[in-house]
Design an enzyme around this catalytic site. Structure first.
Site, short mmCIF file in Angstrom:
data_model
loop_
_atom_site.label_atom_id
_atom_site.label_comp_id
_atom_site.label_asym_id
_atom_site.label_seq_id
_atom_site.Cartn_x
_atom_site.Cartn_y
_atom_site.Cartn_z
N ASP A 245 -2.38 -5.28 0.82
CA ASP A 245 -1.75 -4.13 1.47
C ASP A 245 -0.38 -4.47 2.05
O ASP A 245 0.55 -3.65 1.98
CB ASP A 245 -2.65 -3.60 2.59
CG ASP A 245 -3.96 -3.04 2.05
OD1 ASP A 245 -3.92 -2.27 1.08
OD2 ASP A 245 -5.02 -3.39 2.60
N GLU B 189 0.84 -1.20 0.00
CA GLU B 189 0.00 0.00 0.00
C GLU B 189 0.87 1.25 0.00
O GLU B 189 1.84 1.35 0.75
CB GLU B 189 -0.91 0.00 1.24
CG GLU B 189 -1.76 1.25 1.40
CD GLU B 189 -2.85 1.40 0.35
OE1 GLU B 189 -3.74 2.23 0.54
OE2 GLU B 189 -2.81 0.68 -0.67
#
Length: 252
Positions: A108, A80
């Site tokens: 992420d 992310e």
């Protein structure tokens, strides 16, 4: 809302959020609620990985400061905040190295201790509803899901919360503070749907009780893992402001 975001979050996080929105043709000045949501999600992802390392024996440890020459490896790899091409390059590298199944959607984080990708969610709604939406979208038992809310609730795959209680409490405290600061500026109701805003009003008392149960200990030191980012939650002036806001919340 745009002014609030620029005042509340670290400039590096704001810059990353702007780049992410522009990558999808979105304007932070127009879609301000999404701007705030992306900044919040970025911050939670960075806080999730902060201080967590793996030592030379392969054990997971928490280090806030220490010998810079120690044989430590970051426990989490962060996708992310990277541009999509670079993020997928990192994912492919991890899969080739570890043999882990490649996820269909860009995750992420990657946890080197548990050898799994992690999808982080931050919701303004009920955690179980958002969890089910995430699980239905991902459709993979290989990707671990961990959802946080602005009221101190959380939900994770098989109730495996990955992090220790204090690390998770730090994230919950930050999310609750963001909500309180939004509310004090009259921005919270617009951040959630009209229906959700009414439900949140009914939960105010419960939320204050949750706030009172969270720890106030906040480190002033910057993690070796994030020295280049210098995240807002480790900035001394902002930490002092957060603590003051948090203590005020406790007294209500």
């Amino acid at each position: 809302m745009e002014d609030f975001v620029r005042q509340c979050f670290n400039p590096m996080i704001v810059e990353l959020a702007e780049k992410a929105m522009k990558e999808y043709g979105e304007d932070p000045k127009i879609e301000t609620n999404k701007f705030a949501a992306i900044c919040t999600h970025l911050e939670v992802c960075f806080m999730y990985s902060d201080f967590h390392f793996i030592d030379e024996r392969g054990e997971s440890i928490i280090v806030e400061s220490g010998d810079p020459n120690a044989l430590l490896k970051h426990r989490f790899e962060i996708m992310e905040g990277r541009d999509r091409t670079m993020a997928w390059t990192v994912v492919n590298s991890i899969c080739n190295t570890t043999g882990v199944e490649k996820p269909k959607f860009l995750p992420d984080l990657y946890d080197y201790k548990e050898n799994r990708f992690i999808e982080i969610g931050v919701t303004r709604r009920e955690v179980h509803i958002y969890y089910l939406e995430k699980a239905n979208k991902i459709k993979s038992e290989k990707t671990h899901i961990h959802i946080f809310s602005f009221t101190g609730e959380e939900m994770a795959t098989k109730a495996d919360y990955t992090l220790d209680e204090e690390s998770r409490a730090r994230i919950k405290t930050r999310l609750f503070t963001i909500r309180q600061e939004m509310a004090s500026r009259g921005l919270w109701d617009s951040f959630v749907s009209p229906k959700e805003a009414k439900r949140q009003l009914k939960k105010d008392l419960k939320s204050q009780e949750l706030c009172a149960g969270l720890p106030t200990k906040v480190s002033h030191r910057t993690s070796p893992a994030l020295k280049t980012l210098e995240p807002m939650w480790m900035d001394s002036s902002r930490t002092a402001a957060l603590r003051a806001s948090f203590l005020k919340c406790q007294k209500k």
